[in-house]
Design an enzyme around this catalytic site. Structure first.
Site, PDB file in Angstrom:
ATOM      1  N   HIS A   1       0.392  -1.909   9.497  1.00 60.97           N
ATOM      2  CA  HIS A   1      -0.678  -1.553   8.875  1.00 60.97           C
ATOM      3  C   HIS A   1      -1.287  -2.634   7.990  1.00 60.97           C
ATOM      4  CE1 HIS A   1      -4.280   0.098   6.883  1.00 60.97           C
ATOM      5  NE2 HIS A   1      -3.581   0.394   6.096  1.00 60.97           N
TER       6      HIS A   1
ATOM      7  N   ASN B   1      -8.614  -3.998   5.006  1.00 63.17           N
ATOM      8  CA  ASN B   1      -7.897  -2.918   5.555  1.00 63.17           C
ATOM      9  C   ASN B   1      -8.948  -2.201   6.180  1.00 63.17           C
ATOM     10  OD1 ASN B   1      -6.949  -0.095   5.678  1.00 63.17           O
ATOM     11  ND2 ASN B   1      -6.051  -0.039   3.557  1.00 63.17           N
TER      12      ASN B   1
ATOM     13  N   CYS C   1      -4.473   5.727   8.122  1.00 62.62           N
ATOM     14  CA  CYS C   1      -4.346   4.177   8.716  1.00 62.62           C
ATOM     15  C   CYS C   1      -3.091   4.460   9.739  1.00 62.62           C
ATOM     16  CB  CYS C   1      -3.735   3.536   7.607  1.00 62.62           C
ATOM     17  SG  CYS C   1      -4.943   3.480   6.186  1.00 62.62           S
TER      18      CYS C   1
END
Ligand code: UT7
Length: 330
Positions: A256, A286, A115
């Site tokens: 993130h 996500n 990520c």
């Protein structure tokens, strides 16, 4: 050696049309909308179609970023594709994209840093620009996370979505700050907390792997949560100091998008007001490497991001990796 400035000259993003809501997930696993919202902040996410692979999402985002930058594919020297869900083990998704976007002068490679990948991608692009080697680099962070989702595991399948975000990084005029400072960190000892256990050379796919779903994403959420809440403020502070700034100089924080509780806890520790912290995980979940790139494009397109603003990007994820960037928006 004097370094050339590198600036972001174009942004673009793409998310698939199909929406999967928390209510829809209640039909798939033993979960509730209330649990997902209260534990993560996520309300819905986008799901790519069976026909769409990561490069298809990247292509849309990449074209939009090129258009925004006002350059053509032939102007690109390099394509960097941060992703944990490439179309294939090889060739690189960046090479597939290079062909499909028509970037006949560009080299390309994928970048695997979970990520945090978008921050890593911007940093690598900055270095090639800074040395004078290259003029224009496309960083396209793209993920089809639903291709590695275990739809029987309620602790992970409610978290992820598909999407892509892209930035054109170009050489800037002397004196421009642009991509001003970076900090990258790796903690390989925590790699086992978030991984796809099988499908690589350590454990190729066999029938047992398919049965146990070890070809899908596995995650120890609570342990990662603790690492993230401690690590994000630390790497953020280091990045801010490296740029010679203080926390109050930051106009926008793009973190993130993994969990609203993580984002809020980190913002509190950094003493940065909520209205300066970008959140879009309620709509997209996500999206791993793509999440910061999509969020950045969103505040750019809706007019929140203004020329002269100072941005802090902070990524964390598989590796375990952490990364921060200070961007002076032109
Ligand atoms: O992007 C890469 C980095 N990833 C992250 O940063 C993820 C970080 N971790 C997290 O965001 C959180 O740990 C999660 C959202 C993944 C989980 O939240 P949590 O508050 O840490 O929950 P938990 O895993 O401790 O589970 C609490 C309870 C358990 O039940 P018991 O044992 O207390 O009875 C789970 O079985 O919640 C249960 N649970 C669920 N219940 C309903 C876990 N998933 C679900 C679910 N629906 N989807």
């Amino acid at each position: 050696m004097s370094l050339r400035p590198a600036v972001i000259t174009g942004l673009g993003s793409y998310v698939p049309d199909r929406v999967l809501s928390n209510k829809d997930l209640e039909e798939i696993v033993d979960t509730t909308d209330e649990w997902i919202v209260s534990h993560t902040g996520i309300k819905e996410r986008r799901i790519a179609s069976d026909e769409q692979a990561t490069s298809d999402l990247a292509l849309e985002a990449g074209r939009r970023a090129l258009e925004d930058a006002g350059i053509g594919p032939d102007d690109l020297d390099m394509i960097i594709c941060p992703t944990i869900t490439p179309d294939h083990v090889f060739p690189a998704t960046a090479n597939i994209l290079q062909d499909r976007i028509g970037a006949s002068n560009a080299a390309g490679f994928d970048l695997l840093s979970g990520c945090t990948g978008f921050v890593y991608g911007l940093y690598v692009a900055r270095q090639f620009i800074a040395t004078g080697e290259m003029q224009n680099i496309l960083v396209v962070a793209a993920e089809k996370l639903t291709s590695i989702t275990d739809w029987t595991d309620r602790s992970t399948c409610v978290l992820f979505g598909d999407g892509a975000g892209a930035a054109v990084v170009s050489a800037g005029d002397d004196g421009v700050e642009g991509l001003a400072a970076f900090v990258l960190e790796s903690y390989g000892e925590y790699g086992h907390l978030l991984d796809v256990p099988a499908g690589g050379s350590r454990h190729p796919v066999d029938e047992e792997v398919l049965r146990s779903r070890d070809n899908c994403l596995h995650m120890n959420g609570p342990e990662l949560f603790k690492l993230a809440v401690r690590g994000i403020p630390e790497v953020a502070e280091k990045t801010i100091r490296k740029a010679g700034l203080t926390n109050s100089d930051i106009d926008w924080v793009v973190m993130h998008q993994a969990n609203l509780r993580i984002i809020e806890a980190a913002a509190r520790r950094l003493d940065i007001p909520d209205d300066r912290v970008v959140v879009n995980l309620d709509r997209y979940g996500n999206t791993s490497a793509a999440s910061m790139a999509i969020a950045l494009d969103e505040i750019y397109r809706d007019g929140r991001l203004q020329s002269g603003d100072t941005l802090l990007l902070v990524g964390f994820g598989a590796g375990f990796s952490l990364g921060g960037a200070i961007v002076k928006w032109q």
